[in-house]
Motif scaffolding. Sequence first.
Motif, short mmCIF file in Angstrom:
data_model
loop_
_atom_site.label_atom_id
_atom_site.label_comp_id
_atom_site.label_asym_id
_atom_site.label_seq_id
_atom_site.Cartn_x
_atom_site.Cartn_y
_atom_site.Cartn_z
N ALA A 148 0.71 -1.17 -0.11
CA ALA A 148 -0.04 -0.02 -0.04
C ALA A 148 0.80 1.16 0.09
N ASP A 149 2.10 1.23 0.42
CA ASP A 149 3.09 2.40 0.29
C ASP A 149 3.33 2.62 -1.10
N VAL A 150 3.98 3.93 -1.39
CA VAL A 150 4.41 4.32 -2.78
C VAL A 150 5.80 4.54 -2.74
N GLY A 151 6.30 4.75 -4.20
CA GLY A 151 7.72 5.07 -4.31
C GLY A 151 8.76 4.18 -3.54
N PRO A 152 10.04 4.49 -2.92
CA PRO A 152 11.00 3.68 -2.49
C PRO A 152 10.34 2.90 -1.47
N ASN A 153 9.49 3.15 -0.54
CA ASN A 153 8.84 2.33 0.32
C ASN A 153 8.17 1.19 -0.05
N ALA A 154 7.81 1.29 -1.36
CA ALA A 154 6.92 0.20 -1.90
C ALA A 154 8.00 -0.92 -2.99
N GLU A 155 9.24 -0.35 -2.90
CA GLU A 155 10.41 -1.11 -3.43
C GLU A 155 10.60 -2.61 -2.89
N MET A 156 10.59 -3.71 -3.55
CA MET A 156 10.87 -4.81 -2.81
C MET A 156 11.71 -5.74 -3.74
N GLU A 157 12.17 -6.84 -3.31
CA GLU A 157 12.97 -7.78 -3.93
C GLU A 157 12.29 -9.22 -3.48
N TYR A 158 12.61 -10.06 -4.53
CA TYR A 158 12.09 -11.31 -4.54
C TYR A 158 13.20 -12.32 -4.50
N LYS A 159 12.89 -13.64 -3.86
CA LYS A 159 14.06 -14.61 -3.69
C LYS A 159 13.38 -16.14 -3.58
#
Length: 551
Positions: free
Chosen positions: A289-300
């Motif tokens: 629900a956040d936006v911008g850098p706060n919504a950036e994520m990584e997957y593994k």
Amino acid sequence: MKLGKVEFCHFLQILALFLCLSGMNQAELSRSRSKPYFQSGRTRTKRSWVWNQFFVLEEYMGTDPLYVGKLHSDVDKGDGSIKYILSGEGASSIFIIDENTGDIHATKRLDREEQAYYTLRAQALDRLTNKPVEPESEFVIKIQDINDNEPKFLDGPYTAGVPEMSPVGTSVVQVTATDADDPTYGNSARVVYSILQGQPYFSVEPKTGVIKTALPNMDREAKDQYLLVIQAKDMVGQNGGLSGTTSVTVTLTDVNDNPPRFPRRSYQYNVPESLPVASVVARIKAADADVGPNAEMEYKIVDGDGLGVFKISVDKDTQEGIITIQKELDFEAKTSYTLRIEAANMHIDPRFLSLGPFSDMTTVKIIVEDVDEPPVFTSRLYSMVVSEAAKVGTIIGTVAAHDPDASNSPVRYSIDRNTDLERYFNIDANSGVITTAKSLDRETNAVHNITVLAMESQNPAQIGRGYVAITILDINDNAPEFAMEYETTVCENAQPGQVIQKISAIDKDDPPNGHQFYFSLTPEAANNHNFTLQDNKGVVTPCLSRAVNLY
């Protein structure tokens, strides 16, 4: 008579001014009569001008000229022998004087915000001689302020931002209103601030105009923007004060207070086994629900039986997890894979760690679908040898291919004639045995590269290709040949034993540098005793045995 609000306000201000000045005038009059005038050490006649300190109330609404004050000289005995003259700023045009009594009136409506005071000069003349009876004197008429200007927000409307979840009392922005009235007189320019719209979320400091948060835990994801209306009122906010308003748009800026969450606990995708390496298998996305850098994520991929077969990366634009193939898939070897995938925020705010882990897990199952694949040869390249003396029908070797599908359809073989235009070879359609179809000549073609086709019996469109390199072994089927035709010239005085020619031979058979040739003279030449031939392991040296006379 009923007075309006403005007239009543003027009346009260005039009354207050009159009460204030009545005491002042008497003191001024006393000073003017008792204070001597000194210059250059000599006592001169005391100043005889007497007048009140002049004030004029701005924005006078009456129809008659407004009385300002009175000029009077001690020389004036009241017999009409003295006349008064007025000059300077606004004389005659704004201010007029009764030359007999010295009374001054204002003829026009005055605005302190346009001009706060006027400087004038007064003179008393003998009416008969028209000569001054007093030195000319300068005085000031001050325009007394009334509250006729409302506060104005010159920088409005305002926009501001404040982080969501800010504690109560966090400053957002400061608004400022200005009032054109006189700040040194009364409360006309003393402003207080209040909030008309925006409670209970925000408040404003009455004296400073600083807007602050008033509720805790305001959530941007619930509401991200607020419209505030701020009022500034003069007269310290009392009744009768004038007011002005401005709007303030406050935007809650994002903080990372929401972890990523997968919409589903599991996903399933079907993938054909023929999909090339590096192909995209699936795209999954955790919602944040956040936006911008706060919504950036990584997957593994954290677990599962496909760790070496698949990998996952992030699409920076969409924040999706992209699953791709790292190795070729084979339905016959493995029909499905299970991946345990984690999505985690890259920028975590320590203040919200108590909300729980800023990551989430999901399961992805990948089903490998069978594809009708072409036959596969047991070797990518077959190497075979055969003698150039082999008879037609000689077996050279065998190739083998099989259908990799579960059906294991029978395979039939053929030679791609584009790689064997002269049809030197045949292949058995069922066994894959390759035989010679015509005589071979190593000296014409030492290696034959042919392509063998393997076709499924049930689906001839499925064709596999194998590659065969056939090397032709040499036999001694070519006689030696002289390297060139020789023509030799010898001088008549050549000495016996002198070399006059070296000759060599070649052979098309193998090995190209390892042949041993034996040379001799033909019987006809052997009877000529003028020349001899010496065999030098492949190099022939004819020599003269005696002198020869040439005619």
